[in-house]
Design a protein around this motif. Structure first.
Motif, short mmCIF file in Angstrom:
data_model
loop_
_atom_site.label_atom_id
_atom_site.label_comp_id
_atom_site.label_asym_id
_atom_site.label_seq_id
_atom_site.Cartn_x
_atom_site.Cartn_y
_atom_site.Cartn_z
N ARG A 29 16.13 -1.70 4.02
CA ARG A 29 15.75 -1.78 2.61
C ARG A 29 14.24 -2.01 2.54
O ARG A 29 13.69 -2.83 3.29
N VAL A 30 13.58 -1.28 1.64
CA VAL A 30 12.12 -1.31 1.62
C VAL A 30 11.61 -1.40 0.17
O VAL A 30 12.09 -0.68 -0.71
N VAL A 31 10.61 -2.25 -0.02
CA VAL A 31 9.86 -2.30 -1.28
C VAL A 31 8.40 -2.04 -0.95
O VAL A 31 7.83 -2.67 -0.06
N VAL A 32 7.80 -1.09 -1.65
CA VAL A 32 6.37 -0.79 -1.49
C VAL A 32 5.64 -1.33 -2.71
O VAL A 32 5.99 -1.01 -3.85
N LEU A 33 4.62 -2.16 -2.47
CA LEU A 33 3.78 -2.69 -3.54
C LEU A 33 2.45 -1.96 -3.53
O LEU A 33 1.74 -1.98 -2.52
N ILE A 64 9.40 1.95 -4.84
CA ILE A 64 7.94 2.00 -4.94
C ILE A 64 7.53 1.37 -6.26
O ILE A 64 7.87 1.88 -7.33
N ARG A 65 6.79 0.27 -6.19
CA ARG A 65 6.39 -0.45 -7.40
C ARG A 65 4.88 -0.32 -7.57
O ARG A 65 4.10 -1.03 -6.93
N ARG A 66 4.49 0.58 -8.44
CA ARG A 66 3.07 0.78 -8.72
C ARG A 66 2.60 -0.25 -9.75
O ARG A 66 3.39 -0.79 -10.52
N GLY A 67 1.30 -0.51 -9.75
CA GLY A 67 0.76 -1.53 -10.64
C GLY A 67 1.09 -2.94 -10.19
O GLY A 67 1.03 -3.87 -10.98
N GLY A 94 0.81 -1.21 0.00
CA GLY A 94 0.00 0.00 0.00
C GLY A 94 0.84 1.26 0.00
O GLY A 94 1.71 1.43 0.86
N ALA A 95 0.57 2.15 -0.96
CA ALA A 95 1.31 3.41 -1.07
C ALA A 95 0.41 4.59 -0.76
O ALA A 95 0.43 5.61 -1.44
N GLY A 96 -0.41 4.44 0.29
CA GLY A 96 -1.15 5.56 0.82
C GLY A 96 -0.30 6.30 1.84
O GLY A 96 0.91 6.05 1.98
N PRO A 97 -0.89 7.22 2.61
CA PRO A 97 -0.10 7.97 3.59
C PRO A 97 0.62 7.08 4.59
O PRO A 97 1.79 7.31 4.91
#
Length: 496
Positions: free
Chosen positions: A33-37, A120-123, A15-18
């Motif tokens: 290290r962080v990955v955002v889906l 940040i990985r959108r889609g 989740g890439a909300g607030p």
């Protein structure tokens, strides 16, 4: 300290909300290290929230983010379940920031997180995961097919319908929605000047100007039961409901965004199960009242970020993560209580009008206004920081003070928190606290200073020294408790 498994990343955030973006940035500041889906291809332009509370303003300030938002307007006005409350009571520090859309907040946090190196990985839609005990294997559908990631921890910041919460088996007790409210942001709407809202026999109406010719309309019909929806309602449905309640035709307005929401109230019984955690709306859902949803979510993230960062980088044992639940679950429970109370006032029919009239008089009193302002803003939160301090400041946020450092530089205390590290602030003549804290120099900054003659607010620090956590809360104050124990509890073993 136990070593963490070496996977593709330390933490996957869903989740890439607030909440998700704030958490990811905090983790990067802690060295993780962080990955955002994020399943959506681009940041949403839709915004239920139109500002942030005083506590969230402080959170953004302590990371140096406020200039990114541009000019900030603070409003003394507010309400509790539609009953007016002066949130700027007293020194005005409870007043909220208005005019900043949640969409704008997402953009600001996204840009900041990207600058810090968050992936940040959108889609990318998270589909399933397995907590192996040593890590978490995550699968997601992306533009190029299925993606597999191995991480030390997974955090669900994926909203009220959280896939992480459901797949992780978290209990989510509470009450389902009993009614549905329709919302639309529109242009070209003609309403009388200063018209804001009222109750009619058939329901409740609200219209609020958002600036640039935009108006937000909300309509609640008495007896309207929640509907199963696969998408937002049409603007025609909003206009028809508005006409049934008000008798006025708004169908000629131009809709920009249409949505619906209800008064469901649920909270996860635990915020952590093994290597899977929840934050924000994934952990608690409620009626959006007084703009608290995004704000509590951001504060969840800031509480969790430094702790999880310390764990995945091997500085602290994973038992530190238990304090995330013990500190934030009561805050979420209080949030549900006050929004449920507001729902009675906000959505009730004619039978609740006498209650509103009585509370209108009560809320005009300074003591009641201060209590409600603190409740809604989160400024009255106090954490249990263990046996390391019973000073009145322990467990509370560092007061907003102006400092004069030893080199003569004047600075707000919040600026010392920009790096998201611990801070030992020495304000007296005793050198021992600073000497002790320097043993943790890799994780704690030591500053000697005095309080400036002209304070920023009416707040002050009545202690010769304080130890402040990376999230801005005081872990210890001179005159009570054991500083060495507080340093061990929050920062692990000495490093210097």
């Amino acid at each position: 300290m136990p070593t963490q498994p070496q996977g593709d990343t330390d933490v996957v955030v869903a989740g890439a909300g607030p909440a998700g973006l704030m958490l990811a940035a905090e983790l990067r500041l802690a060295g993780a290290r962080v990955v955002v889906l994020e399943q959506e291809d681009r940041p949403t332009a839709e915004s239920r929230g139109m500002g942030f509370t005083a506590r969230t303003l402080q959170v953004f300030d302590q990371r140096g983010l406020l200039p990114r938002f541009g000019e900030l307007n603070r409003s003394p006005g507010g309400h509790f379940g539609s009953v007016p409350v002066d949130f700027a009571v007293g020194d005005g520090r409870h007043a909220s920031v208005t005019g900043i859309s949640q969409a704008r907040t997402v953009v600001v946090l996204g840009e900041w997180a990207a600058e810090l190196g968050v992936d940040i990985r959108r889609g990318h839609r998270l589909t399933r995961f397995v907590d192996t005990g040593d890590g978490v294997e995550v699968r997601a559908d992306g533009p190029g097919g299925e993606v597999r990631l191995v991480a030390s921890y997974l955090v669900g910041c994926d909203g009220g319908r959280s896939v992480v919460r459901r797949a992780g088996g978290f209990d989510f007790p509470g009450t389902d929605a009993t009614t549905e409210l329709l919302l639309a942001d529109v242009q070209d709407l003609e309403l009388p000047p200063k018209w804001s809202g009222e109750r009619r026999p058939g329901g409740m109406l609200l219209a609020a100007p958002l600036g640039n010719g935009m108006t937000r309309v909300v309509v609640s019909e008495h007896g309207r039961t929640p509907r199963e929806r696969t998408g937002p309602p049409s603007f025609g449905e909003v206009a028809e409901a508005w006409k049934r309640v008000s008798g006025d035709d708004i169908s000629g307005a131009t809709p920009v965004w249409v949505s619906s929401f209800g008064d469901a109230a649920r909270q996860a019984t635990e915020y952590r199960r093994g290597r899977v955690l929840l934050a924000g709306d994934a952990a608690h859902v409620h009626l959006p009242a007084s703009g608290q949803g995004m704000n509590v979510s951001v504060q969840d993230a800031v509480n969790l970020g430094w702790k999880l960062g310390a764990v995945v980088t091997g500085r602290m044992p994973e038992t530190l993560l238990d304090t995330y639940h013990t500190e934030r679950h009561p805050v979420g429970a209080a949030l549900l209580r006050n929004t449920r109370a507001q729902a009675v006032l906000f959505l009730g029919g004619p039978e609740t009008q006498p209650l509103r009239e009585v509370l209108t008089e009560v809320f005009r009193g300074e003591e009641a206004a201060r209590l409600l302002a603190g409740l809604v803003s989160g400024l009255e939160i106090r954490y249990d920081v263990g046996g390391t301090g019973d000073h009145p400041l322990a467990g509370r946020r560092l007061p907003d003070v102006q400092l004069v450092l030893d080199d003569g530089v004047k600075t707000p205390g919040s600026r010392l928190l920009h790096p998201a590290r611990g801070v030992l602030l020495s304000l007296g003549s005793d050198p021992e606290p600073a000497r002790t804290a320097r043993k943790w120099s890799l994780h704690v900054d030591v500053h000697s200073a005095r309080l400036a003659d002209a304070p920023l607010t009416g707040e002050t620090i009545e202690a010769d020294a304080v130890l402040v956590r990376p999230d801005g809360y005081v872990a210890w104050a001179a005159g009570s408790g054991d500083l060495d124990a507080a340093l061990h509890r929050h920062f692990g073993e000495p490093t210097g």
